[in-house]
Design a protein around this motif. Structure first.
Motif, mmCIF file in Angstrom:
data_model
loop_
_atom_site.group_PDB
_atom_site.id
_atom_site.type_symbol
_atom_site.label_atom_id
_atom_site.label_comp_id
_atom_site.label_asym_id
_atom_site.label_seq_id
_atom_site.Cartn_x
_atom_site.Cartn_y
_atom_site.Cartn_z
ATOM 1 N N ALA A 94 45.656 26.536 37.903
ATOM 2 C CA ALA A 94 46.136 27.921 37.810
ATOM 3 C C ALA A 94 45.367 28.833 38.763
ATOM 4 N N ARG B 210 46.137 28.104 42.517
ATOM 5 C CA ARG B 210 47.400 28.670 42.985
ATOM 6 C C ARG B 210 47.211 30.093 43.491
ATOM 7 N N ARG B 211 46.200 30.801 42.963
ATOM 8 C CA ARG B 211 45.963 32.173 43.406
ATOM 9 C C ARG B 211 45.334 32.228 44.802
#
Length: 464
Positions: free
Chosen positions: A352, A355-356
């Protein structure tokens, strides 16, 4: 990503002609009244009082230079201090300029002001003015072309495919995650990316937030741009003479590098209880520039704790900070954030968070041709004659036979040891025997029996 790369060149962070191509547009004009500074007369009176307390008797010109305020502003505030009985005229200086000193009442008031806020330097700019300035000189507006990228790394052995990943990453302003095994040149290239940052920026000496000054200009980080005949410390005086606001310093875009010594405290405003001074955190120092987190995973905190600190700034492009008294405020986050690590990215962060981060770029060992180029460049750097047969000896008789990958750091390190050998024993150029000695010295002979206290003869093969 499996991009191959190699790096070597002059180890500096700037290249002539790149940092100075563009000039800061619409430099802010020098305020000619207290109202135009955005600061209250009470704050300015305390600031001049603290300067007089530390410096003694000063004339109007000296007060103007030390406070980065126009003479008209200083004169008006000195009149206010005289009316309140906090300052008095102590005669005249050169050219009949009045000299001012504190009274006993003024000294007591200055001591109280220092206890509230120990900052006594150039006048700060209000938080609103700083926010507007950061947005006016945003990285996203600067633009980085492919031609500029190639020119900036012309003296570096690096594959074009890798540059075509790094260039767009920096151009976008999004975070980059550089990973790969030790010695592939990640840190070296990450630090040199600042060459790609175009133009100039204005850095305030300090910003005022919640009535407290937060130091922003740091000579260890920011590089002032002075005319050829002027020393860097003359920049503010020059801007003042030209009618610009000397509370700002014209600088190259900053590059801040933090490695294993990084702590969570350095990402918050630092407060010195002895001096009562607030210091900006590293990401605020890096605004409008680059922040490199090197050796990611080696810091004295869990990697996810460090990553969690960046989630809001990366998504909202602003950072939330707090003063020692608990006052909270936000500042723009206009930073090219670069993470560099030798560890497996999936062992440091979850999917997660990854992905940033827009760009994940892998640095891999070299191909033989690139290794030869690095070796040749390092020979020229070191003043050692280049012999292609010796490079092939190192590649095929040492690296290949012992299973050691071709890393960008090896030519520099091996030739450095060879040069030490030549200086000690005499000689003008290394031969196979000298390079074999350098190899053995560099990699050592660390066997399991060494750790167990026994007799072993296993050659160490870990390059880093």
């Amino acid at each position: 990503m499996n991009t191959k790369n190699n790096t070597l060149g002059v180890d500096d962070l700037t290249q002539p002609g790149l940092a100075n191509e563009a000039h800061v547009e619409s430099l802010p004009l020098r305020p000619t009244s207290a109202e135009e500074t955005g600061l209250s007369s009470l704050y300015l009176a305390d600031l001049l009082s603290k300067i007089l307390l530390e410096q003694g008797v000063l004339d109007l010109h000296q007060l103007s230079r030390r406070s980065a305020l126009a003479g008209s502003v200083v004169e008006a505030i000195c009149h206010l201090l005289r009316r309140e009985g906090r300052a008095e005229v102590r005669g005249q200086g050169e050219n009949g300029v009045l000299r001012y000193g504190l009274t006993e009442l003024g000294r007591a008031a200055a001591m109280e002001a220092l206890a509230r806020d120990g900052y006594a330097g150039p006048a700060p700019v209000p938080l609103e003015a700083y926010t507007a300035r950061v947005r006016a000189q945003a990285l996203s507006d600067a633009g980085i072309s492919r031609e500029r990228v190639i020119s900036a790394f012309a003296d570096t052995v690096i594959e074009p495919a890798l540059l075509d990943q790094l260039g767009p990453g920096l151009h976008s302003g999004r975070a980059m995650f550089i990973h790969g095994e030790p010695g592939t040149g990640k840190s070296y290239i990450a630090r040199r990316l600042v060459r790609l940052l175009p133009g100039e920026v204005l850095i305030p000496h300090a910003i005022l937030a919640g009535g407290k000054a937060v130091r922003c200009f740091d000579p260890a980080v920011h590089s002032p741009l002075a005319p050829p005949d002027e020393p860097p410390n003359a920049v503010s005086s020059l801007l003042l003479a030209q009618g610009h606001d000397p509370r700002f310093v014209r600088c190259r875009r900053p590059c801040v590098v933090a490695g294993g010594e990084l702590t969570m405290e350095r990402l918050e405003i630092q407060y010195d209880g002895a001096t009562h001074i607030h210091q900006a955190p590293i990401q605020l120092l890096a605004n409008n520039g680059m922040l490199v987190i090197d050796d990611l995973g080696r810091q004295r905190m869990p990697p996810m704790e460090l990553f969690n600190r960046w989630i809001v700034p990366l998504e909202e492009r602003r950072d939330f900070l707090a003063l020692a008294n608990g006052y909270h405020f936000s500042v723009p986050f206009d930073v090219a954030l670069v993470f560099s690590t030798n560890l497996d990215p999936l062992s440091l962060a979850d999917a997660a968070f990854l992905r940033r981060i827009g760009y994940k770029i892998r640095f891999a060992p070299l191909e033989p041709d690139a290794y030869r180029q690095v070796w040749a460049l390092q020979c020229r750097e070191s003043g050692i004659p280049f012999d292609p047969t010796l490079v092939d000896f190192v590649i095929y008789e040492l690296h290949a036979r012992l299973g050691v990958p071709l890393l960008a750091c090896h030519p520099r390190d091996l030739l450095g040891l060879a040069a030490d050998h030549l200086r000690y024993w005499g000689g003008e150029a290394p031969d196979r025997e000298v390079l074999a000695w350098a190899w053995q010295t560099y990699f050592g002979d660390f066997s399991d029996s060494d750790r167990q206290g026994g007799d072993g003869n296993t050659s160490g093969r870990n390059a880093s």
